[in-house]
Design a protein around this motif. Sequence first.
Motif, short mmCIF file in Angstrom:
data_model
loop_
_atom_site.label_atom_id
_atom_site.label_comp_id
_atom_site.label_asym_id
_atom_site.label_seq_id
_atom_site.Cartn_x
_atom_site.Cartn_y
_atom_site.Cartn_z
N TYR A 53 0.85 -1.19 0.00
CA TYR A 53 0.00 0.00 0.00
C TYR A 53 0.89 1.24 0.00
O TYR A 53 1.80 1.37 0.82
N GLY A 54 0.60 2.16 -0.90
CA GLY A 54 1.35 3.40 -0.92
C GLY A 54 1.63 3.88 -2.33
O GLY A 54 1.25 3.25 -3.32
N ASP A 113 5.20 11.01 1.91
CA ASP A 113 5.01 12.06 2.90
C ASP A 113 3.52 12.24 3.17
O ASP A 113 2.78 12.80 2.35
N GLU A 114 3.04 11.79 4.32
CA GLU A 114 1.62 11.81 4.63
C GLU A 114 1.07 13.21 4.90
O GLU A 114 -0.14 13.36 5.10
N THR A 115 1.93 14.22 4.89
CA THR A 115 1.45 15.59 5.05
C THR A 115 1.07 16.22 3.71
O THR A 115 0.55 17.33 3.68
N THR A 116 1.30 15.50 2.62
CA THR A 116 1.01 16.04 1.29
C THR A 116 -0.23 15.38 0.71
O THR A 116 -0.67 14.32 1.16
N PRO A 161 -3.82 8.35 3.67
CA PRO A 161 -3.25 7.83 4.92
C PRO A 161 -4.16 6.85 5.64
O PRO A 161 -5.38 7.00 5.65
N LEU A 162 -3.53 5.84 6.23
CA LEU A 162 -4.23 4.84 7.02
C LEU A 162 -3.96 5.07 8.49
O LEU A 162 -2.91 5.59 8.88
N LYS A 204 -3.13 0.13 8.83
CA LYS A 204 -1.78 -0.19 8.37
C LYS A 204 -1.39 -1.62 8.75
O LYS A 204 -0.68 -2.30 7.99
N ALA A 205 -1.87 -2.09 9.88
CA ALA A 205 -1.53 -3.44 10.34
C ALA A 205 -2.10 -4.52 9.43
O ALA A 205 -1.64 -5.66 9.43
N LYS A 206 -3.10 -4.17 8.63
CA LYS A 206 -3.72 -5.14 7.71
C LYS A 206 -2.95 -5.26 6.40
O LYS A 206 -3.23 -6.17 5.60
#
Length: 287
Positions: free
Chosen positions: A161-162, A168-171, A177-178, A183-185
């Motif tokens: 995933y990504g 950069d999760e701020t963009t 974002p998870l 994210k653990a999945k």
Amino acid sequence: MLTVKPLSPALGAEITGVDLNQTLDDATVNRIEEALDEHLVVVLPGQTLTPRAFDDFARRWGRPEPHVIDQFHHPEAADILILSNVQYGGKPVGLEDAGSYFHTDYSYLDIPARCTMLYAIQMPPSGINLGTTFANQRQAYDDLDTATKNRIDGLIGRHHYGNRDNLDETTRTVASPLNKDQKAKMNWVRHPIVRVHPRTGRKTLYSVSGSSFGIENIADPEAIKLLDRLKVHATQPKYLYQHPYRVGDVVIWDNCCLLHQAPLLDRSTARTLWRITVKDKGPTLAA
């Protein structure tokens, strides 16, 4: 009277004469599937669907997979992911930025997506095209030179995933974002860079942009360089079509043979859609 009209030289067709609120016979569904096999994207305009009717139609194609971002599932049908840049009381109605980079839906899962369906609920005024851009990966593969085809046939991509171009999760161009539990999945999965379509038997580039972060048995710098070269080739203007969504459009696309990119929106231009993604019958590789 079902009719099919091509939308562009690259891909896409409009299908009229179908009311998705009605229970369609198998012959009609098969004709829509055949049009999708040929044109890779089909648009059924003028629909007025309830969540249940939309979900029932999607299930004719296979097993829907609710998106990992579960806070924006439709309350009447969890298979539906609400995509929206609208806010009420300071809270988002749906997922605002969903794949604003070229990617393939669910290529980060072991069993990826067969097709994705979008139903346009709220669109900006006419003249503002905020539709999805699609890239024909089947034609992009056909146009590769023989040496490149020989090099990449049999290579296995490593997916997660990504968006490999932006972490950069701020963009806004990062993958949506998870949270920690979501994210653990997510796990690493494997898919061929060149896939054979399960219905047509034709070869296509597969997910060379987005979730592909490497290639088995190739060092990462070299692998990413190869993936980037394929992405640049596969997203040339001659392979692209952007559909100008209208309220009531149901748009279906073949994830095996396409990359696609959602538009970046500002909240002054309201846009809301429902999305259902149907999975393939099984993994792309033998266990």
